[in-house]
Motif scaffolding. Sequence first.
Motif, PDB file in Angstrom:
ATOM      1  N   PRO A 149       0.811  -1.358   0.048  1.00 35.39           N
ATOM      2  CA  PRO A 149       0.122   0.025   0.053  1.00 35.39           C
ATOM      3  C   PRO A 149       0.728   1.362  -0.002  1.00 35.39           C
ATOM      4  CG  PRO A 149      -0.658  -1.499   1.473  1.00 35.39           C
ATOM      5  CD  PRO A 149       0.250  -2.085   1.115  1.00 35.39           C
ATOM      6  N   ASP A 150       1.874   1.309   0.882  1.00 38.64           N
ATOM      7  CA  ASP A 150       2.851   2.535   0.917  1.00 38.64           C
ATOM      8  C   ASP A 150       3.367   2.648  -0.650  1.00 38.64           C
ATOM      9  OD1 ASP A 150       2.385   2.700   3.246  1.00 38.64           O
ATOM     10  OD2 ASP A 150       4.174   1.757   4.058  1.00 38.64           O
ATOM     11  N   GLN A 151       3.721   1.628  -1.170  1.00 39.36           N
ATOM     12  CA  GLN A 151       4.255   2.086  -2.686  1.00 39.36           C
ATOM     13  C   GLN A 151       3.223   2.560  -3.532  1.00 39.36           C
ATOM     14  OE1 GLN A 151       5.562  -1.961  -3.280  1.00 39.36           O
ATOM     15  NE2 GLN A 151       7.706  -1.249  -3.868  1.00 39.36           N
ATOM     16  N   ILE A 152       1.928   2.055  -3.491  1.00 38.53           N
ATOM     17  CA  ILE A 152       0.808   2.533  -4.376  1.00 38.53           C
ATOM     18  C   ILE A 152       0.665   4.088  -3.908  1.00 38.53           C
ATOM     19  CG2 ILE A 152      -1.500   2.306  -4.709  1.00 38.53           C
ATOM     20  CD1 ILE A 152      -1.569  -0.468  -4.748  1.00 38.53           C
ATOM     21  N   LEU A 153       0.644   4.363  -2.588  1.00 44.26           N
ATOM     22  CA  LEU A 153       0.559   5.804  -2.113  1.00 44.26           C
ATOM     23  C   LEU A 153       1.631   6.560  -2.823  1.00 44.26           C
ATOM     24  CD1 LEU A 153      -0.835   5.274   1.373  1.00 44.26           C
ATOM     25  CD2 LEU A 153      -2.228   5.941  -0.764  1.00 44.26           C
ATOM     26  N   GLN A 154       2.721   6.180  -3.057  1.00 46.77           N
ATOM     27  CA  GLN A 154       4.012   7.065  -3.572  1.00 46.77           C
ATOM     28  C   GLN A 154       3.716   7.236  -4.905  1.00 46.77           C
ATOM     29  OE1 GLN A 154       7.473   4.958  -2.548  1.00 46.77           O
ATOM     30  NE2 GLN A 154       7.182   5.376  -0.198  1.00 46.77           N
ATOM     31  N   TRP A 155       2.979   6.238  -5.724  1.00 42.52           N
ATOM     32  CA  TRP A 155       2.686   6.492  -7.158  1.00 42.52           C
ATOM     33  C   TRP A 155       1.641   7.322  -7.587  1.00 42.52           C
ATOM     34  CZ3 TRP A 155       2.125   0.392  -7.628  1.00 42.52           C
ATOM     35  CH2 TRP A 155       3.410  -0.150  -7.874  1.00 42.52           C
ATOM     36  N   ILE A 156       1.047   7.527  -6.628  1.00 41.76           N
ATOM     37  CA  ILE A 156      -0.247   8.683  -6.964  1.00 41.76           C
ATOM     38  C   ILE A 156       0.235   9.995  -7.160  1.00 41.76           C
ATOM     39  CG2 ILE A 156      -2.451   9.380  -5.876  1.00 41.76           C
ATOM     40  CD1 ILE A 156      -2.631   6.827  -4.297  1.00 41.76           C
ATOM     41  N   ASP A 157      -0.247  10.609  -8.248  1.00 41.56           N
ATOM     42  CA  ASP A 157       0.018  12.196  -8.224  1.00 41.56           C
ATOM     43  C   ASP A 157      -1.045  12.822  -7.453  1.00 41.56           C
ATOM     44  OD1 ASP A 157      -0.157  14.820  -9.191  1.00 41.56           O
ATOM     45  OD2 ASP A 157       0.337  14.157 -11.286  1.00 41.56           O
ATOM     46  N   ARG A 158      -0.614  13.458  -6.341  1.00 40.15           N
ATOM     47  CA  ARG A 158      -1.513  14.027  -5.484  1.00 40.15           C
ATOM     48  C   ARG A 158      -2.196  15.421  -6.122  1.00 40.15           C
ATOM     49  NH1 ARG A 158      -2.063  11.529  -0.676  1.00 40.15           N
ATOM     50  NH2 ARG A 158      -0.537   9.746  -0.808  1.00 40.15           N
ATOM     51  N   LEU A 159      -1.898  15.747  -7.328  1.00 43.52           N
ATOM     52  CA  LEU A 159      -2.450  16.803  -7.878  1.00 43.52           C
ATOM     53  C   LEU A 159      -3.856  16.337  -8.652  1.00 43.52           C
ATOM     54  CD1 LEU A 159       0.236  18.822  -9.292  1.00 43.52           C
ATOM     55  CD2 LEU A 159      -0.946  19.401  -7.263  1.00 43.52           C
TER      56      LEU A 159
END
Length: 182
Positions: A149-159
């Motif tokens: 899950p942490d890797q997926i959250l890092q991949w997400i473009d927060r914009l």
Amino acid sequence: MPTENVWTTFFNVDLILSELYINSKINDLVEIGSGYGTFTIPTARKIKGKLYSFDIEKEMLDIVRQKLTNEHLENVILEQRDILTQTTGLADNSIDYVMLFNILHHDSPIDFFEEAYRILKPKGKVGILHWRSDISTPRGPDLSIRPNPDQILQWIDRLKFNVFKEPVVIEPYHYGLILSKL
């Protein structure tokens, strides 16, 4: 893929759909990778609109097509397509929900998010389900390539996305989370 009888034992489908908020509030939904239709059939029964289901393997789509006929479900559109090279072909901002189930171990997972962002309506959701990487499972990709899950959250473009539902373990072998398009 293992046989369908074996495959279905790996999932508590009702729990997964509930945890990932797949319900009658959703109008149109996209499923990337139909497989045997493990999630296609129950999802088609829950949503209000159309379910667009894509798979790269014709044999999987043939199995799902037969099930849809047997179940008299008419709200599913099946298409053989590699969405990473061809996109979904759907219009921008046209879909309420995208299912990315057990697929983000691919070489280019961010491309799935890009296509999801393109086709999702504002505030549309991405439901993510994946094999856990912290335990041994009877199936799934090699532990070394499973995203946590942490890797997926890092991949997400927060914009483009925010976390709508934090990662949660979905026993026995998976975890899930939900993103929302900004």
